[in-house]
Scaffold this active site. Structure first.
Site, mmCIF file in Angstrom:
data_model
loop_
_atom_site.group_PDB
_atom_site.id
_atom_site.type_symbol
_atom_site.label_atom_id
_atom_site.label_comp_id
_atom_site.label_asym_id
_atom_site.label_seq_id
_atom_site.Cartn_x
_atom_site.Cartn_y
_atom_site.Cartn_z
ATOM 1 N N PRO A 2 0.843 -1.210 0.000
ATOM 2 C CA PRO A 2 0.000 0.000 0.000
ATOM 3 C C PRO A 2 0.878 1.262 0.000
ATOM 4 O O PRO A 2 1.697 1.441 0.881
ATOM 5 C CB PRO A 2 -0.799 -0.107 1.304
ATOM 6 C CG PRO A 2 -0.677 -1.521 1.739
ATOM 7 C CD PRO A 2 0.627 -2.019 1.192
ATOM 8 N N GLU A 3 0.726 2.070 -1.022
ATOM 9 C CA GLU A 3 1.484 3.314 -1.116
ATOM 10 C C GLU A 3 0.556 4.473 -0.743
ATOM 11 O O GLU A 3 -0.604 4.258 -0.408
ATOM 12 C CB GLU A 3 1.995 3.475 -2.546
ATOM 13 C CG GLU A 3 2.952 2.350 -2.915
ATOM 14 C CD GLU A 3 4.205 2.875 -3.567
ATOM 15 O OE1 GLU A 3 4.577 4.038 -3.324
ATOM 16 O OE2 GLU A 3 4.817 2.111 -4.323
ATOM 17 N N LYS A 59 2.743 7.012 4.085
ATOM 18 C CA LYS A 59 1.997 5.745 4.094
ATOM 19 C C LYS A 59 1.465 5.408 5.481
ATOM 20 O O LYS A 59 1.067 4.274 5.737
ATOM 21 C CB LYS A 59 2.915 4.625 3.610
ATOM 22 C CG LYS A 59 3.561 4.896 2.254
ATOM 23 C CD LYS A 59 4.579 3.828 1.927
ATOM 24 C CE LYS A 59 5.639 4.376 0.995
ATOM 25 N NZ LYS A 59 6.682 3.392 0.690
ATOM 26 N N ARG A 260 17.142 -0.444 -6.718
ATOM 27 C CA ARG A 260 15.722 -0.678 -7.018
ATOM 28 C C ARG A 260 15.489 -0.735 -8.526
ATOM 29 O O ARG A 260 16.083 0.044 -9.292
ATOM 30 C CB ARG A 260 14.857 0.461 -6.445
ATOM 31 C CG ARG A 260 15.071 0.775 -4.975
ATOM 32 C CD ARG A 260 14.654 -0.336 -4.045
ATOM 33 N NE ARG A 260 13.248 -0.696 -4.177
ATOM 34 C CZ ARG A 260 12.261 -0.119 -3.475
ATOM 35 N NH1 ARG A 260 12.518 0.836 -2.616
ATOM 36 N NH2 ARG A 260 11.018 -0.521 -3.639
#
Ligand SMILES: [Zn+2]
Length: 271
Positions: A2-3, A59, A260
């Site tokens: 969940p962002e 968040k 990333r």
């Protein structure tokens, strides 16, 4: 994971369902892991209270109680909320439950169990304890400038640092940099004023649109880079790879920045 847009959607859900009812009980499947303090102490702090206000920093969802204390909900990898009354409607993976005097319950749902619930004196105490920078949706141009000017690192890892600004995760930062036409490896401290303004505008735009779409990403505009990403869960990774830039049709590159996976258009985002 969940962002910010998902957490904003959960904030609105909690706001619409759970405010102004007396909390009569709380249970957790694995309290030691999920609650950031002893369960008895946590229960004592919330039973008899009402949730009166919701806010969000990045968040992190914060719920103010009627005595001014603040409940923190962090959703980890898979956290979600579900408000219900009858046992038949109980969700799968219900890990913790708030009981209300109305007979309704608010379930904290979390299959992967990385979510955390806590109780704090105030929002400021929580923000300091978690070392959170300003929320990505609220940050001013002056604050963003001040925080990035200190960073000699590439721009992408700087924007992912929750101390600089809170709420930006991996796909969001790629989308924002694509929309702002900025390469993820330019040095954060060297951003010019117009680049900084583009960045801030792209960030607000991407976040606002994602929230409007209630974080349903397939509904995002075709001009978004997200549709060119090769998601790990994609059933056809080969078929979905090598998509082209929605703006200039150049082939999108997948690379690694700051450890990333990173997607960018080499034409629109020059180094
Ligand atoms: Zn392009």
């Amino acid at each position: 994971m969940p962002e910010l847009p998902e957490v904003e959607t959960l904030r609105k859900y909690l706001e619409e369902t759970s405010l102004h009812q007396k909390i009569t009980g709380f249970s957790a499947v694995d309290a030691k892991r999920q609650i950031t303090m002893p369960l008895d102490e946590f229960r004592q702090g919330i039973v008899g209270r009402k949730m009166v206000k919701t806010t969000r920093i990045g968040k992190h969802l914060l719920v103010t109680l009627d005595n001014g204390n603040v409940l923190s909900l962090h959703f980890g990898m898979t956290g979600d909320l579900h408000y219900y009354r009858i046992p038949e409607d109980a969700p799968r993976f219900e890990r913790a439950t708030f009981f209300f005097d109305s007979g309704f319950k608010l379930a904290f749902v979390d299959s992967r169990k990385f979510g955390r619930i806590g109780l704090w004196e105030s929002k400021t105490v929580y923000k300091t304890a978690k070392k959170l920078g300003p929320d990505a949706l609220d940050i001013s141009e002056a604050e963003l400038k001040k925080n990035l000017r200190k960073r000699k690192s590439p721009l992408k890892p700087a924007l992912l640092d929750q101390k600089i600004l809170a709420g930006i995760g991996n796909w969001l930062v790629d989308e924002i940099l694509f929309q702002a036409k900025l390469h993820p490896e330019i040095i954060a401290a060297e951003l010019t004023d117009p680049e900084l303004q583009n960045l801030l505008q792209a960030m607000q735009n991407v976040l606002q649109i994602s929230i409007e779409k209630e974080a349903i990403y397939r509904e995002l505009p075709v001009s978004f880079l997200i549709h060119s990403r090769e998601w790990d869960e994609s059933p056809h990774p080969e078929k979905d790879a090598h998509k082209n830039c929605p703006r200039c049709k150049t082939e999108i590159i997948r690379t690694v920045v700051g450890g990333r996976a990173t997607y960018l258009c080499p034409q629109c985002q020059p180094t």
